[in-house]
Every structure is written in C-alpha cells, then in structure tokens.
Enzyme design. Structure first.
Site, PDB file in Angstrom:
ATOM      1  N   ASP A 472       0.829  -1.211   0.000  1.00 53.70           N
ATOM      2  CA  ASP A 472       0.000   0.000   0.000  1.00 53.70           C
ATOM      3  C   ASP A 472       0.862   1.259   0.000  1.00 53.70           C
ATOM      4  O   ASP A 472       2.068   1.216   0.280  1.00 53.70           O
ATOM      5  CB  ASP A 472      -0.893  -0.033   1.254  1.00 53.70           C
ATOM      6  CG  ASP A 472      -2.230   0.637   1.023  1.00 53.70           C
ATOM      7  OD1 ASP A 472      -2.337   1.465   0.106  1.00 53.70           O
ATOM      8  OD2 ASP A 472      -3.169   0.329   1.786  1.00 53.70           O
ATOM      9  N   ASP A 542     -10.581   2.209  -3.054  1.00 49.08           N
ATOM     10  CA  ASP A 542     -11.073   1.951  -1.697  1.00 49.08           C
ATOM     11  C   ASP A 542     -12.595   1.971  -1.677  1.00 49.08           C
ATOM     12  O   ASP A 542     -13.217   1.587  -0.689  1.00 49.08           O
ATOM     13  CB  ASP A 542     -10.560   3.029  -0.730  1.00 49.08           C
ATOM     14  CG  ASP A 542      -9.177   2.676  -0.190  1.00 49.08           C
ATOM     15  OD1 ASP A 542      -8.707   1.560  -0.442  1.00 49.08           O
ATOM     16  OD2 ASP A 542      -8.577   3.532   0.485  1.00 49.08           O
TER      17      ASP A 542
HETATM   18  C1  GLA Z   1      -5.692   1.792   2.298  1.00 47.52           C
HETATM   19  C2  GLA Z   1      -6.105   0.616   1.429  1.00 47.52           C
HETATM   20  C3  GLA Z   1      -7.175  -0.173   2.152  1.00 47.52           C
HETATM   21  C4  GLA Z   1      -6.632  -0.653   3.459  1.00 47.52           C
HETATM   22  C5  GLA Z   1      -6.155   0.513   4.290  1.00 47.52           C
HETATM   23  C6  GLA Z   1      -5.445   0.057   5.539  1.00 47.52           C
HETATM   24  O1  GLA Z   1      -6.711   2.721   2.396  1.00 47.52           O
HETATM   25  O2  GLA Z   1      -6.505   1.020   0.165  1.00 47.52           O
HETATM   26  O3  GLA Z   1      -7.590  -1.260   1.353  1.00 47.52           O
HETATM   27  O4  GLA Z   1      -5.572  -1.549   3.243  1.00 47.52           O
HETATM   28  O5  GLA Z   1      -5.264   1.355   3.565  1.00 47.52           O
HETATM   29  O6  GLA Z   1      -4.962   1.081   6.300  1.00 47.52           O
END
Ligand code: GLA
Length: 717
Positions: A472, A542
């Site tokens: 990420d 997300d």
């Molecule tokens: C980001 C990712 C999510 C999740 C969060 C965790 O927003 O896109 O899918 O993994 O971080 O903190």
C-alpha cells in the site's frame, strides 16, 4: 523485419501487425515525423513551409523552421516555441540546446532501462536506437523505439549522456513526442479522486495546451497517466484512436497542443515541476518508457491492444495464472485483529472455499489505529503471542493461503523508526513537514532507507510462509526534500524516490519468489504501468460501493485489462439481492471479498461459497480473454461488456444496471466476436444460441431496479 531504414529517402519505418510509424532525417539535422496509422508503405510529406515569426537555421533557407516541423524530439530554445520534449541547462545557463541527428542502429529485442521497469520484448521485438548530439554541451541523446508487433504497440524512451566537460541539468524529459498533421482530435483522459478513480472524460482539443498530470509523487487518483487521442467521429468500433501510457509510478505530465498550423503535438513524460536531474561529465541518465498504440477500429480495439500488451509485456507471467479469491480483513475488522479472530476467519474461510486470507493493516508494532507504528515492521506480541511464523502455519493448516498488508514507504511520527531517524522522512529543510493520514513519506531516494526496509522485512518475514503481499501507499508528497542531497540536486528527489521503490519491489520479488503482490495506493492511486510489472493485480479503489465501482472499473478497463483489477464484494448488509449485485460487479475483474464472515448469516455465507465456485468456472475468460464494451456507464444507464477467450469458444457477458435505469427497456446486445457457425449454450439458463444469432444480438430485458445485474456464460458446444 519490423524496423527498416530506407537509405534512399532516409526514412525509418516501424511496422507492427496492423500499424506503421514513419519518420525521416531532414537536412541531416532534424528527425521529422511522417506518419502514424493503419499499415501502409507510402507516405506523403506534411506541409513544412515556414511561417512568419518562426526562426530558421540560415543554411537551410528561410523555408523551414523547427516551429513548423513535426519533430520526433524537440528542444527548448532552438526554434520550436511549443512545449518541447527536452530542455537541458548547460554551463552557459541558457537552457538552449540543438541536437543534430548523428547515427542509428537497429537491433533485436531491447535494452533494459537502468533501475526502472520496462516492457518485456516479444520474440519478434526490435529496437531502433538513434543518436543525436549537441555541440555546445557535448551531450549525446539516444532515442529508443521498441516495437511489439503483436499488440500494435511501440514504446519510446531516451537516454542522455553527458560527454561534455561540465555538469548539465536535464530540466525537461518527455520521452514520447508525437506530432500529428490533423486538428480533428478529441482527448480522452481518466480523472478522479480518492474513492472515485478513473472517470472517463472526452473533450475536443482546441488551440492551446490541454494537459493532465501529477505532481504528487505518485501517478495519482486524480489523473491516470493513460491518455488517448481519437478522431471526433471515432466510436467504440470505428475511427482513428491513438492510445498512450507511461511505464512509471511517479509524477508525470500528458500534454496536447493544437498549434498555429492546426497540427496536434502530444507529449508524455516527467512532470517538469517535480523533475530535474544533474549529470556530471561522463554520466548517463535513462528515462522511463512511454508506450503508444493506434487502431483504425475505434476505442474498443485501442483498449484491446493495450490489454494484450499489458498482459504479455508488462505484467509478470504469474499474473496470467488464476488469481486467488481472497478474504480480506480490512472492511471486516479494520484495525481490530488478533490471532484468535483471524484463525476463526481462516477456518471458516477455508470451509467456504476462499483461496487466501489477507491480513490487512493493524498486525505490526503498536498499530491499533492509523496514528502510529508505520515504519516499525515487527509483529505485535499481544496480537500474535507465538510470533508470525507460528500464526501463519496455523492459518495454512486450516487449508487456506496467507497474505499480508504492508506499507513500506511510510512512517508515522509516532514510531520508533521516526524517533530514531527523523531525517529519513522527506522534508524541505527548516520546515515542518505536512502530515496526511497522520503519516510522513520515507525518503526512498536514500539507499540507507531502502537497506533498512530490506533488513526489517527480511527479518519479520523470515521463515514465514507468505503467499501474497498487499503493498500500500497512503499519502502523496509535499514539502519534498532529502537530507542526503545537496541543494542543487533536490530536483532529483521525486525520481530517485520512485527508483528506490522499484529497487525495494525488485528485492521483494526475488526474496519471496513464491509470493505474489497486489499493489495499492489508497485504492487506485498508483494504477499505472510502473506498478504492474511487480504485482498480479491492483486494488482498484477503496470505494467498494458497486454503483461507484461500475464507473471506476469501466474507466480502468479503457486502458488496463480486467486481470489488473482487484474487485471485492463488501458489506452486502445481509441483503441477498445486493450480494448478488456486488458479486456480479466484482466479476468484471478479479474477485475477492472483504466482509465479516463470522457475523454473516449462514444463508449469506452459503451464497458466497456458491459464488466463489461459480466464478472459478469462468474467471479465466476475464483473466485471459479479450474485452468488448457494449455499453459504458458514463454514456448509458447500464454497463454491458463481454469477454471472450482467444478462440471465441467461451464468452462471458456482464450487464450491470445503475440505480436509475427505467424498467421494461430491452437492449439488443451484439456479441460480434462469436463464431458464426458455432452453437453456444448459456451455462446459467441452459439456453442454446447459434453464433450467428449472438452476432445479430441478444435481447436483454433490463429490470430497471437498483441492484440488478446479469451474467451470461456462453460455451461453444
Ligand atoms: C488503504 C487501502 C485499504 C486498506 C487501508 C489500511 O486505504 O486502500 O484497502 O488496506 O489502507 O490502512
């Protein structure tokens, strides 16, 4: 031979299966573009007459000026007033250079690009290398054109070698320049935001410069690096469409200018506001690679060219294997995870047919919320009393694979790492850095930072059987400065950062050869060709709301194949119709789930198991097949796509209605890729269709209700 030099006319001709690209050496000086389009052998010269107030080289007569030439590469300060591909500031400080053609060479395959990802050559790929020289700075510029005949793609990148005696600064670097002798083009780009990536925008080009880009240090949710130009009249199936993309994950600029002569100049490359690079005498700089494709069969074929290219030449080979159907803990538990709970997930998940449990954020150090611990890469002792290796062994003993979330590039001010090395975060000297999601960005341009991360991950994952990393990156950069570089080299930080990221990713790939990577940046913030060589898929957004996903996924598939798109079913609220809808939307790409199976009813969980088993029957068609858009959500009240295997023996049609669809309307959906003489059976309804019938079209009644979607899986008898 894909690349030829025709001596008599001094022309370079690059052929792919269906396209031709041509340019010539003009006045032993300039490289002048001739043609890019449908395959052909003869080209007319574009009008080259000079206009008033366009300067010219005295010895070439006043007839010609760089300002009016469709150059393959243009240089700031030497007669072309439009934005240029290159600007180099030498000892004299003027930024003026004038590179002249020197020589060429054609070779099989391609060269690698130092420290950057690049497209894998095909067996019949060839590369044209052109050398140009600038007398005053002593610099040499190499232009590279690599051809990927099967997917109708040509790539370009450049290298600068400072053969002079003093340092120079590369201030502008746009490896793709294309001058088209036409003014009837639309520009298509994908704009967005966090939670709403890849929205389609098509606008007419007009006189002046139109551009999209990023100066965020990541390719960004806001504008994707992909860009297309197409004839005003181009449709999904007809008309000229040129597609461009950049194999890079940092800041970028895509630019189109309709100039005084009614010609269109397109540029793609490094964002000049966040890029500069100093080359001392003898040094070489290599740019990222830009790629382009052309189709006279409209936007659909342009997408298919890029899809094929991404699958065959960009993604790792293992991305073509079945992707695991994952159960991700994020939307199910957020930070509230521990060994006990996760083992329950593993046991139940395995029984339901999931391939993999992905433990998302919250497993390391004091990471109980998003305010702390990024940078401290060791498993939390309370959550995993017997350590990570033991926990993962237990997960796997339940019959399910294991994936884990990491965010290597970041650090929280509240972390041991930051307390020990505050200078390892990017910051402009003497200024307080701005936080975002309570975190700072590590200075990935520094070798010792990458070395620390390598050491930390090597230790924490040593002996732990991990099948999958979710990588990420959850903020963009600002106040950028590196404590390790002198003031004049601060302009290099963004580029060096991305090279550091690639170095760490390369290490992961080699150190954990049995694992795959899903890349992510708050969803689709780095949905780009630079990330794709490292992972098997990208977390598309997300936002898992299926209505919004319909737009996001449609935009993404304009440029990228379904194989790249990680799509999760979340939060169906125990509503079976909604679950069905969410599943069918997620089936447009690579299916996964992120919901709390421990709290769902038996009915919901049984349905999820059924969905996973069903998806496995046809997912190869999405993963490996060709993609056809019948209706896109931005133009219609529903989306309809079909995917076919290469031999058209299997076809999956997805029809997804948006909330406001009117009931009772029936749509005729033409499956033109079907084999006319074959008979197909829909494995859902058992209904049989002649291929000819499918080509003429299937009548699909729309329900006109929210949460309505259909899948039709046709298999040749
Ligand atoms: C980001 C990712 C999510 C999740 C969060 C965790 O927003 O896109 O899918 O993994 O971080 O903190």
């Amino acid at each position: 031979m894909a690349i030829r030099f025709i001596k008599s006319s001094k022309r370079f001709v690059i052929d792919t299966k269906n396209t031709t690209y041509a340019f010539e050496i003009f006045k032993r000086h300039y490289l002048v573009h001739l043609y890019y389009g449908k395959k052909k052998a003869r080209f007319e010269e574009a009008e080259r007459r000079s206009l008033g107030f366009s300067p010219n080289v005295a010895e070439y007569s006043s007839k010609y000026s760089p300002d009016n030439l469709p150059l393959e590469v243009s240089f700031f300060g030497s007669g072309d007033y439009r934005d240029t591909s290159v600007c180099i500031v030498g000892k004299d400080g003027t930024g003026v250079t004038d590179f002249k053609y020197k020589s060429y060479r054609i070779f099989e395959g391609r060269q690698s690009i130092d420290g950057l990802p690049f497209a894998r050559p095909d067996a019949d790929s060839e590369t044209l290398e052109i050398l140009m020289q600038d007398k005053v700075t002593g610099c040499e510029l190499y232009l590279y054109y690599t051809v990927f005949p099967e997917s109708d793609v040509i790539s370009r990148h450049m290298a600068l070698v400072n053969n002079g005696k003093s340092s120079v600064k590369l201030a502008r670097c746009m490896p793709m320049e294309l001058n088209l002798d036409r003014s009837d083009l639309d520009m298509i780009t994908l704009w967005g935001r966090h939670n709403g990536e890849c929205n389609y925008q098509r606008v007419q080009t007009h006189h002046g410069v139109q551009s999209v880009g990023s100066r965020r240090g990541a390719s960004s949710h806001q504008y994707n690096p992909f860009m297309a130009l197409c004839a005003h009249t181009a449709t999904e199936e007809r008309g000229d469409a040129y597609g461009f993309n950049f194999v890079y994950s940092g800041s970028f600029l895509d630019e189109v200018e309709l100039d005084q002569t009614g010609r269109t100049k397109a540029l793609m490359g490094m964002d000049p506001a966040t890029f500069g690079y100093i080359l001392d005498a003898g040094e070489r700089f290599e740019s990222p690679e830009a790629v382009m494709t052309y189709s006279h069969k409209g936007l659909g074929q342009m997408s298919r060219n890029f899809h094929k290219f991404v699958k065959n030449n960009i993604m790792p080979k293992k991305a073509l294997d079945p992707h695991p159907v994952v159960l991700n803990t994020w939307e199910a538990c957020y930070f509230d995870i521990d060994e006990k709970k996760l083992l329950q997930f593993a046991e139940k998940g395995a029984a339901m047919g999931f391939d993999m449990l992905v433990m998302d954020d919250g497993w390391f150090a004091e990471r109980h919320h998003d305010r702390a611990a990024l940078g401290d890469w060791y498993a939390n002792k309370d959550k995993f009393p017997n350590g990570l290796a033991d926990f993962v062994k237990n997960v796997r003993s339940k019959g399910i694979k294991f994936g884990i979330w990491i965010e290597p590039e970041m650090v929280n001010p509240d972390s041991d790492l930051y307390r020990a090395h505050p200078d390892w975060a990017l910051r402009a000297s003497g200024r307080e850095p701005l936080v975002s999601r309570k975190q700072l960005v590590l200075d990935m341009s520094r070798d010792e930072v990458i070395d620390y991360l390598i050491g930390a991950f090597d230790k924490v994952f040593d002996g732990v059987e991990i099948d999958y990393f979710k990588w990420d990156m959850n903020r963009h950069m600002c106040n950028v400065g590196s404590a390790a570089l002198p003031p004049e080299r601060q302009c290099e930080v963004y580029f060096r950062y991305i090279k550091g990221v690639y170095r760490l990713m390369d290490w992961f790939v080699k150190r954990f050869p049995n694992a795959v990577i899903e890349t992510c940046s708050g969803g689709g913030g780095r949905y780009d060709l630079g990330m794709m060589p490292y992972g098997i898929q990208i977390w598309t957004s997300d936002n898992t709301n299926p209505y919004n996903r319909t737009f996001i996924q449609s935009g993404a598939m304009l440029a990228y194949p379904a194989t790249t798109m990680s799509c999760h079913v979340s939060n169906p609220k125990e509503n079976m119709k909604s679950l069905d809808y969410r599943y069918k939307v997620a089936c447009e790409g690579m299916l996964g789930y992120e919901l709390n199976i421990l709290e769902m009813s038996d009915e919901v969980n049984a349905e999820i198991s059924r969905q996973i088993a069903e998806y496995r029957k046809f997912e190869h068609v999405m993963r490996l097949g060709e993609f056809y858009r019948l209706a896109s959500p931005e133009n219609t009240k529903y989306s309809a796509y079909y995917y076919t295997t290469d031999d058209a023996s299997e076809i999956v049609l997805t029809v997804v209605e948006k909330e406001d669809c009117r009931a009772g309307s029936t749509k005729l959906l033409k499956i033109k890729a079907a084999l006319p003489d074959a008979t197909y059976t829909d494995l859902y309804s058992g209904k049989r269709y002649a291929g000819r019938e499918l080509i003429e079209g299937l009548y699909i009644p729309l329900m006109g209700e929210p949460d309505s979607a259909r899948l039709i899986y046709l298999k040749k008898d």
